[in-house]
Scaffold this motif. Structure first.
Motif, PDB file in Angstrom:
ATOM      1  N   THR A 235       1.282  -1.015   4.494  1.00 12.08           N
ATOM      2  CA  THR A 235       0.263  -0.537   3.547  1.00 12.08           C
ATOM      3  C   THR A 235      -0.014   0.939   3.787  1.00 12.08           C
ATOM      4  O   THR A 235       0.280   1.487   4.855  1.00 12.08           O
ATOM      5  CB  THR A 235      -1.062  -1.316   3.683  1.00 12.08           C
ATOM      6  OG1 THR A 235      -1.636  -1.056   4.976  1.00 12.08           O
ATOM      7  CG2 THR A 235      -0.845  -2.809   3.499  1.00 12.08           C
ATOM      8  N   GLU A 236      -0.612   1.562   2.796  1.00 12.99           N
ATOM      9  CA  GLU A 236      -1.094   2.930   2.947  1.00 12.99           C
ATOM     10  C   GLU A 236      -2.437   2.915   3.687  1.00 12.99           C
ATOM     11  O   GLU A 236      -3.141   1.898   3.701  1.00 12.99           O
ATOM     12  CB  GLU A 236      -1.255   3.586   1.580  1.00 12.99           C
ATOM     13  CG  GLU A 236       0.060   3.808   0.840  1.00 12.99           C
ATOM     14  CD  GLU A 236       1.015   4.688   1.619  1.00 12.99           C
ATOM     15  OE1 GLU A 236       0.565   5.733   2.145  1.00 12.99           O
ATOM     16  OE2 GLU A 236       2.204   4.318   1.732  1.00 12.99           O
ATOM     17  N   PRO A 237      -2.814   4.003   4.325  1.00 14.19           N
ATOM     18  CA  PRO A 237      -4.114   4.072   5.002  1.00 14.19           C
ATOM     19  C   PRO A 237      -5.266   3.736   4.046  1.00 14.19           C
ATOM     20  O   PRO A 237      -5.257   4.119   2.877  1.00 14.19           O
ATOM     21  CB  PRO A 237      -4.186   5.523   5.484  1.00 14.19           C
ATOM     22  CG  PRO A 237      -2.757   5.931   5.653  1.00 14.19           C
ATOM     23  CD  PRO A 237      -2.019   5.235   4.537  1.00 14.19           C
ATOM     24  N   GLU A 238      -6.223   3.019   4.574  1.00 21.04           N
ATOM     25  CA  GLU A 238      -7.372   2.583   3.786  1.00 21.04           C
ATOM     26  C   GLU A 238      -8.648   2.864   4.579  1.00 21.04           C
ATOM     27  O   GLU A 238      -8.713   2.574   5.778  1.00 21.04           O
ATOM     28  CB  GLU A 238      -7.245   1.089   3.488  1.00 21.04           C
ATOM     29  CG  GLU A 238      -8.389   0.497   2.701  1.00 21.04           C
ATOM     30  CD  GLU A 238      -8.190  -0.992   2.420  1.00 21.04           C
ATOM     31  OE1 GLU A 238      -9.200  -1.682   2.192  1.00 21.04           O
ATOM     32  OE2 GLU A 238      -7.028  -1.454   2.433  1.00 21.04           O
ATOM     33  N   SER A 239      -9.649   3.415   3.925  1.00 16.13           N
ATOM     34  CA  SER A 239     -10.924   3.695   4.581  1.00 16.13           C
ATOM     35  C   SER A 239     -11.835   2.478   4.506  1.00 16.13           C
ATOM     36  O   SER A 239     -11.883   1.780   3.492  1.00 16.13           O
ATOM     37  CB  SER A 239     -11.614   4.895   3.926  1.00 16.13           C
ATOM     38  OG  SER A 239     -10.861   6.070   4.110  1.00 16.13           O
ATOM     39  N   SER A 240     -12.544   2.226   5.583  1.00 18.57           N
ATOM     40  CA  SER A 240     -13.518   1.137   5.634  1.00 18.57           C
ATOM     41  C   SER A 240     -14.718   1.630   6.435  1.00 18.57           C
ATOM     42  O   SER A 240     -14.653   2.692   7.076  1.00 18.57           O
ATOM     43  CB  SER A 240     -12.904  -0.096   6.302  1.00 18.57           C
ATOM     44  OG  SER A 240     -12.900   0.057   7.716  1.00 18.57           O
ATOM     45  N   VAL A 244     -10.467   4.170   9.546  1.00 13.35           N
ATOM     46  CA  VAL A 244      -9.314   4.281   8.652  1.00 13.35           C
ATOM     47  C   VAL A 244      -8.188   3.467   9.263  1.00 13.35           C
ATOM     48  O   VAL A 244      -7.848   3.637  10.440  1.00 13.35           O
ATOM     49  CB  VAL A 244      -8.884   5.744   8.470  1.00 13.35           C
ATOM     50  CG1 VAL A 244      -7.726   5.834   7.489  1.00 13.35           C
ATOM     51  CG2 VAL A 244     -10.060   6.584   7.987  1.00 13.35           C
ATOM     52  N   TRP A 245      -7.582   2.589   8.473  1.00 18.38           N
ATOM     53  CA  TRP A 245      -6.619   1.650   9.034  1.00 18.38           C
ATOM     54  C   TRP A 245      -5.462   1.403   8.078  1.00 18.38           C
ATOM     55  O   TRP A 245      -5.510   1.752   6.901  1.00 18.38           O
ATOM     56  CB  TRP A 245      -7.299   0.318   9.370  1.00 18.38           C
ATOM     57  CG  TRP A 245      -7.800  -0.450   8.164  1.00 18.38           C
ATOM     58  CD1 TRP A 245      -8.909  -0.175   7.426  1.00 18.38           C
ATOM     59  CD2 TRP A 245      -7.188  -1.591   7.571  1.00 18.38           C
ATOM     60  NE1 TRP A 245      -9.042  -1.087   6.394  1.00 18.38           N
ATOM     61  CE2 TRP A 245      -7.987  -1.978   6.462  1.00 18.38           C
ATOM     62  CE3 TRP A 245      -6.052  -2.343   7.866  1.00 18.38           C
ATOM     63  CZ2 TRP A 245      -7.682  -3.065   5.663  1.00 18.38           C
ATOM     64  CZ3 TRP A 245      -5.750  -3.441   7.058  1.00 18.38           C
ATOM     65  CH2 TRP A 245      -6.574  -3.787   5.970  1.00 18.38           C
ATOM     66  N   ALA A 246      -4.414   0.801   8.617  1.00 17.70           N
ATOM     67  CA  ALA A 246      -3.262   0.411   7.810  1.00 17.70           C
ATOM     68  C   ALA A 246      -2.555  -0.729   8.521  1.00 17.70           C
ATOM     69  O   ALA A 246      -2.685  -0.905   9.743  1.00 17.70           O
ATOM     70  CB  ALA A 246      -2.304   1.583   7.602  1.00 17.70           C
TER      71      ALA A 246
END
Length: 267
Positions: A235-240, A244-246
């Motif tokens: 997956t592409e990096p995702e902010s939460s 920030v995770w992937a």
């Protein structure tokens, strides 16, 4: 500050391990990715090593014996071990609540009493009855276990399973967007793990499964090294709200997540 061993609190996630087909190659991948070093694990577990970071235990890697019937390869996946004061009673409760127990519980010298089970959705996890670690858990910013999260078809039914078996307080996560199918498992006010309703996003080759998050300093650099070492960027990096995770996978296809957490990981 000295990080001293602590006794296990029932319901906490005390360890993660991964059974692989090629232990040498897996050591090379994870050592190169997270800077882990390795020492030999308990001999009754067969070819098994402990991953260390700055001398502290982080995770375990073991080698599978043989293949399944018909020459099929077993699916590799990270497995969280959940602490209990009585592995046999917990195993009985797992069965009573609709889960299954595939291995044990059995005694492992210098480790404790272990079992491997699956919840009502089929996601595998371990149970562990044992004493304090010989060395405190690693809480650094690179290569530490930050979080475990269950990817399930839906959260309601399986949430009740973990609530009954381990005594968690189960409820929505306020930091998640409204309407999210996400539950947090807590011991009192302390978050322990999460359950994410993934429905159609579950991979066909593995179904519901636990996903381990490892903390890193630089997400983009880590994902580049995943690919350079033979893994895949899923997956592409995702902010939460938590960082920030992937998601990624190792060369054998075992999924895991990497995260730059908003605050240091805890036990």
């Amino acid at each position: 500050m000295t990080n001293t061993p602590s006794p296990p609190v029932p319901g906490t996630h005390r360890w993660v391990s991964l059974m692989v087909h090629d232990l040498v190659a897996s050591r090379r991948f994870y050592g190169g990715l997270f800077g882990w070093e390795f020492d030999e694990g308990p001999s009754p577990l067969g070819a098994y090593v402990r991953a260390l970071r700055e001398g502290h235990p982080v995770a375990g890697l073991g080698e599978m014996a043989g293949e399944m019937a018909g020459g099929l390869r077993r699916v590799t996946a990270w497995l969280p071990y959940i602490a209990t004061n009585d592995a046999d009673a917990t195993a009985a409760l797992i069965r009573e609540c609709g889960g299954t127990v595939a291995v044990g519980p059995l005694d492992v010298d210098q480790v404790g009493r272990l079992g491997i089970a699956a919840d009502i959705g089929g996601a595998a996890f371990g149970i562990w009855e044992g004493g304090p670690r010989r060395s405190g858990r690693y809480h650094g910013v690179e290569g530490a276990v930050s979080w475990n999260e269950l990817f399930a078809v839906e959260t309601s039914g399986v949430g009740k399973f973990y609530e009954r078996v381990f005594g968690y307080d189960v409820g929505p996560e306020p930091a998640q967007p409204p309407g999210s199918d996400f539950l947090t498992l807590r011991l009192g006010s302390r978050p322990v793990a999460g359950i994410r309703g993934a429905a159609g996003a579950l991979p066909r080759d593995r179904g519901p499964h636990w996903l381990t998050y490892f903390s890193v300093v630089d997400l983009d650099d880590t994902l580049e090294r995943v690919v350079a070492l033979g893994g895949r960027r899923l997956t592409e990096p995702e902010s939460s709200p938590f960082g920030v995770w992937a998601r990624a996978s190792d060369p054998e296809g075992a999924p895991f997540a990497v995260i730059v957490p908003t605050k240091p990981s805890g036990d």
